[in-house]
Design a protein around this motif. Structure first.
Motif, PDB file in Angstrom:
ATOM      1  N   GLN A  17       4.580 -14.550 -33.765  1.00 58.06           N
ATOM      2  CA  GLN A  17       3.831 -13.757 -32.780  1.00 58.06           C
ATOM      3  C   GLN A  17       4.149 -12.259 -32.872  1.00 58.06           C
ATOM      4  N   SER A  18       4.531 -11.779 -34.048  1.00 54.85           N
ATOM      5  CA  SER A  18       5.074 -10.425 -34.179  1.00 54.85           C
ATOM      6  C   SER A  18       4.061  -9.342 -34.510  1.00 54.85           C
ATOM      7  N   GLY A  19       2.778  -9.677 -34.582  1.00 54.26           N
ATOM      8  CA  GLY A  19       1.792  -8.685 -34.993  1.00 54.26           C
ATOM      9  C   GLY A  19       1.875  -7.366 -34.248  1.00 54.26           C
ATOM     10  N   PRO A  20       1.896  -7.352 -32.927  1.00 47.83           N
ATOM     11  CA  PRO A  20       2.033  -6.083 -32.206  1.00 47.83           C
ATOM     12  C   PRO A  20       3.442  -5.494 -32.284  1.00 47.83           C
ATOM     13  N   ALA A  21       4.460  -6.362 -32.245  1.00 52.50           N
ATOM     14  CA  ALA A  21       5.841  -5.884 -32.172  1.00 52.50           C
ATOM     15  C   ALA A  21       6.258  -5.089 -33.399  1.00 52.50           C
ATOM     16  N   LEU A  22       5.814  -5.510 -34.567  1.00 48.64           N
ATOM     17  CA  LEU A  22       6.212  -4.828 -35.797  1.00 48.64           C
ATOM     18  C   LEU A  22       5.679  -3.410 -35.864  1.00 48.64           C
ATOM     19  N   ARG A  23       4.644  -3.102 -35.111  1.00 49.14           N
ATOM     20  CA  ARG A  23       4.140  -1.726 -35.055  1.00 49.14           C
ATOM     21  C   ARG A  23       5.146  -0.822 -34.349  1.00 49.14           C
ATOM     22  N   GLN A  24       5.923  -1.392 -33.431  1.00 49.02           N
ATOM     23  CA  GLN A  24       6.898  -0.605 -32.689  1.00 49.02           C
ATOM     24  C   GLN A  24       8.241  -0.547 -33.409  1.00 49.02           C
ATOM     25  N   VAL A  25       8.741  -1.729 -33.801  1.00 46.11           N
ATOM     26  CA  VAL A  25      10.039  -1.828 -34.467  1.00 46.11           C
ATOM     27  C   VAL A  25       9.895  -2.808 -35.620  1.00 46.11           C
ATOM     28  N   GLY A  26      10.198  -2.345 -36.816  1.00 41.13           N
ATOM     29  CA  GLY A  26       9.962  -3.167 -37.996  1.00 41.13           C
ATOM     30  C   GLY A  26      11.112  -4.035 -38.438  1.00 41.13           C
ATOM     31  N   THR A  27      12.251  -3.955 -37.757  1.00 39.48           N
ATOM     32  CA  THR A  27      13.453  -4.636 -38.260  1.00 39.48           C
ATOM     33  C   THR A  27      13.492  -6.132 -37.982  1.00 39.48           C
ATOM     34  N   ALA A  28      12.721  -6.602 -36.998  1.00 33.27           N
ATOM     35  CA  ALA A  28      12.650  -8.044 -36.688  1.00 33.27           C
ATOM     36  C   ALA A  28      14.026  -8.699 -36.688  1.00 33.27           C
ATOM     37  N   PRO A  29      14.979  -8.212 -35.877  1.00 37.43           N
ATOM     38  CA  PRO A  29      16.362  -8.680 -36.001  1.00 37.43           C
ATOM     39  C   PRO A  29      16.560 -10.158 -35.742  1.00 37.43           C
ATOM     40  N   ASN A  30      15.855 -10.713 -34.745  1.00 32.19           N
ATOM     41  CA  ASN A  30      16.039 -12.140 -34.461  1.00 32.19           C
ATOM     42  C   ASN A  30      15.512 -13.011 -35.584  1.00 32.19           C
ATOM     43  N   LYS A  31      14.467 -12.565 -36.272  1.00 31.90           N
ATOM     44  CA  LYS A  31      13.922 -13.333 -37.387  1.00 31.90           C
ATOM     45  C   LYS A  31      14.873 -13.284 -38.588  1.00 31.90           C
ATOM     46  N   ILE A  32      15.348 -12.095 -38.919  1.00 27.40           N
ATOM     47  CA  ILE A  32      16.288 -11.949 -40.032  1.00 27.40           C
ATOM     48  C   ILE A  32      17.554 -12.749 -39.767  1.00 27.40           C
ATOM     49  N   ASN A  33      18.062 -12.710 -38.544  1.00 27.94           N
ATOM     50  CA  ASN A  33      19.276 -13.470 -38.207  1.00 27.94           C
ATOM     51  C   ASN A  33      19.084 -14.969 -38.409  1.00 27.94           C
ATOM     52  N   MET A  34      17.836 -15.440 -38.310  1.00 32.32           N
ATOM     53  CA  MET A  34      17.539 -16.861 -38.509  1.00 32.32           C
ATOM     54  C   MET A  34      17.284 -17.216 -39.964  1.00 32.32           C
ATOM     55  N   GLY A  35      17.372 -16.245 -40.872  1.00 31.53           N
ATOM     56  CA  GLY A  35      17.101 -16.530 -42.277  1.00 31.53           C
ATOM     57  C   GLY A  35      15.641 -16.438 -42.657  1.00 31.53           C
ATOM     58  N   VAL A  36      14.822 -15.921 -41.747  1.00 32.19           N
ATOM     59  CA  VAL A  36      13.387 -15.830 -41.992  1.00 32.19           C
ATOM     60  C   VAL A  36      13.067 -14.546 -42.750  1.00 32.19           C
ATOM     61  N   THR A  37      12.358 -14.674 -43.852  1.00 28.91           N
ATOM     62  CA  THR A  37      11.976 -13.517 -44.658  1.00 28.91           C
ATOM     63  C   THR A  37      10.477 -13.258 -44.650  1.00 28.91           C
ATOM     64  N   THR A  38       9.684 -14.232 -44.200  1.00 29.49           N
ATOM     65  CA  THR A  38       8.225 -14.076 -44.180  1.00 29.49           C
ATOM     66  C   THR A  38       7.670 -14.631 -42.873  1.00 29.49           C
ATOM     67  N   LEU A  39       6.806 -13.854 -42.235  1.00 35.95           N
ATOM     68  CA  LEU A  39       6.172 -14.239 -40.988  1.00 35.95           C
ATOM     69  C   LEU A  39       4.672 -14.410 -41.206  1.00 35.95           C
ATOM     70  N   VAL A  40       4.103 -15.445 -40.573  1.00 36.14           N
ATOM     71  CA  VAL A  40       2.656 -15.633 -40.566  1.00 36.14           C
ATOM     72  C   VAL A  40       2.209 -15.554 -39.109  1.00 36.14           C
TER      73      VAL A  40
END
Length: 547
Positions: free
Chosen positions: A90-113
């Motif tokens: 659900q990150s489509g709007p959020a990545l426009r504000q902050v691109g680091t996606a810390p919770n996703k990276i911490n989970m080992g996620v490298t690609t979002l759909v």
């Protein structure tokens, strides 16, 4: 003799000097070398002992790597896998504000759909939106759907009307524009107005456009509760008649009277459709509660004439009496009654009201809140919704059964999706405002709980579900596997230490056991800490046209 003496001395000097020079060359051979890990290729094969060398964003060598890397990582006793793919983000709007996606990276996620609700911009602006993400930088790779409801609202508004033939053509043109801008398909969220006003015949027509570009129709299906099987059948039929692939978002059997029954039948329906040649699959998240807005607790007809009239209806005491009567009656045509599906207000928990006066009730169910305020739980929920607007208050709906979750996990065609956004800051709730542990715990939970502790899945198969299978589904041809020449998205984790520490009480706790995450050849998580790097790419869909 003297000559020989000097020759020996000279050779000795060369030998003393050469290792240093050779070391410089070896250090420059690769950007990163991961040594001695248990390598899981992502295809479902058992692990092998191997080194992994990365150069220029690609997997350069897998096996015995003699040459050195500028960065050497000792993965002895650890597992090395392709980067994990979040199939329902659900990150489509959020990545426009902050691109680091810390919770996703911490989970080992490298690609979002992303894109259940579509893109955060209209179809005409999607190319510019993608360029914006690339220019600002993101830590993860990102792909998204466009919403069929975006097209609907652009042409019809938010009321319950059926498009004319000309209006449907205009909607189809918007879908085509979105596909050529690089989205991976279209979505619907058919329990929410105005998406719920889509008729199947029109969705088939829109999906035919998607199919012509090789995209997917992905859906939060029309009912995940009492009429789950009818809704699965509708999704399959849309794919079968349009030719588009079908992704069923967050498959669940969310109706307590049918726990232990409907999930097995739904999986059998999908399997039978696949046997017929329908490209249909599903993703799931490993929790027994969903999370969504309080608006779903009201019948869909309340919103049928637009939001302004809905507000007036919520404020009318006689209409509220009717709404409460329908809530108590259970399943209703055209509306998923999640309160009834969860077994009543006692299983609906206020997660985020966005209101200071109600903060003390966060984490309590609506029966408890109603008693504390001496009010009907429905009135509490609807008053919160009206007072918080334009924010969207959310609740947790405990409506699933753990045995059904496990059954769905074991199906070969299910992948994993968090249904969560990236957080704007590590440790904060995700950007959609829902304090659900899935936003920090989904992927490590799969490995810790369902692989290591409960042995519901083998480790190779769990990794397949999070890597090569979703990459294959989405057409990400250069990701999802550890193969030389593919993009270097890599996760290094400690199986014994792996733990999803996020709970209902502490939903933003950081997981344990994920030590390194590499995205396109750059370390984004280094010894458990986000490096701040932004090497992610926008992954455009099959219909993309540059000009």
């Amino acid at each position: 003799m003297k000559f020989g003496h000097y020759l020996v001395i000279g050779l000795s000097a060369v030998l003393l000097i050469e290792p240093s020079g050779a070391g410089e060359k070896k250090a420059a051979a690769y950007d990163i070398v991961i040594r001695g890990g248990r390598v899981l290729d992502g295809a479902g094969n058992p692990w092998i002992p191997a080194d992994v060398a990365i150069r220029d964003g690609k997997l350069a060598k897998i096996g015995r790597v003699v040459k050195r890397g500028r960065r050497e990582i000792d993965a002895t006793g650890k597992y090395v896998s392709p980067g994990w793919i979040d199939m329902m983000d659900q990150s489509g709007p959020a990545l426009r504000q902050v691109g680091t996606a810390p919770n996703k990276i911490n989970m080992g996620v490298t690609t979002l759909v992303g894109g259940e609700g579509g893109t955060p911009v209209p179809a005409a602006d999607i190319k510019a939106y993608f360029r914006e993400l690339e220019e600002k930088g993101i830590s993860v790779n990102f792909a998204t759907y466009y919403s069929a409801t975006q097209a609907r609202v652009a042409i019809l508004g938010d009321t319950d009307v059926d498009p004319t033939a000309d209006q449907l053509q205009q909607m189809k043109a918007l879908v085509a524009q979105a596909m050529e801008s690089g989205v991976v398909g279209i979505t619907t969220a058919l329990i929410y107005p105005p998406s719920s006003y889509h008729k199947m015949k029109n969705l088939i027509e829109l999906s035919r456009v998607v199919a012509s570009y090789g995209g997917l129709y992905a859906s939060h299906i029309r009912d995940e509760s009492a009429k789950l099987l009818e809704a699965v059948s509708e999704a399959i039929r849309i794919g079968e008649e349009s030719g588009a692939g079908v992704e069923i978002f967050h498959l669940k059997a969310a109706y307590y009277p049918n726990w232990g029954k409907d999930m097995g039948e739904a999986l059998a329906m999908i399997a039978a459709a696949r046997t017929r040649g329908v490209n249909v699959a599903a993703d799931i998240y490993p929790y027994t509660a969903g999370g969504t807005g309080l608006e779903i607790t009201a019948p869909s007809w309340v919103f049928a004439d637009g939001f302004e009239k809905a507000v007036a209806r919520f404020q009318d005491p006689e209409i509220r009496t009717r709404m409460k009567r329908e809530l108590a009656a259970g399943p209703q045509p055209g509306w998923t009654n999640l309160v009834h599906a969860s077994g009543g207000w006692k299983n609906v928990v206020l997660a985020n009201s966005y209101l200071t006066d109600y903060e003390k009730f966060h984490g309590q169910n609506f029966i408890e809140i109603g008693k504390a305020l001496d009010r009907d739980p429905a009135d509490v929920a609807w008053d919160i919704m009206l007072a918080a607007y334009p924010e969207r208050p959310v609740a947790l709906y405990f409506m699933m059964n753990e045995a059904d979750v496990k059954l769905a996990l074991q199906s070969p065609f299910t992948s994993i999706g968090s249904d969560a956004a990236s957080a704007l800051k590590e440790g904060d709730i995700d950007a959609i405002g829902l304090p659900h542990p899935r936003s920090y715990g989904t992927f490590p939970r799969i490995v810790a709980k369902y692989v290591r502790d409960e042995k519901i899945l083998s480790l190779p198969d769990a990794i397949r579900k999070m890597t090569s299978w979703p990459a294959t589904r989405m057409g990400f041809e250069d990701r999802g596997l550890l193969r030389e020449g593919l993009a270097a998205d890599v996760v290094i984790f400690d199986l014994e230490d792996m733990q999803d520490t996020a709970t209902w009480d502490t939903p933003t706790a950081k997981p344990k056991g994920i030590e390194y995450v590499v995205v396109n050849g750059e370390l984004v998580l280094d010894q458990g800490q986000h490096t701040g790097k932004l090497p992610g790419q926008v992954l455009r869909g099959p219909g993309y046209k540059e000009n």
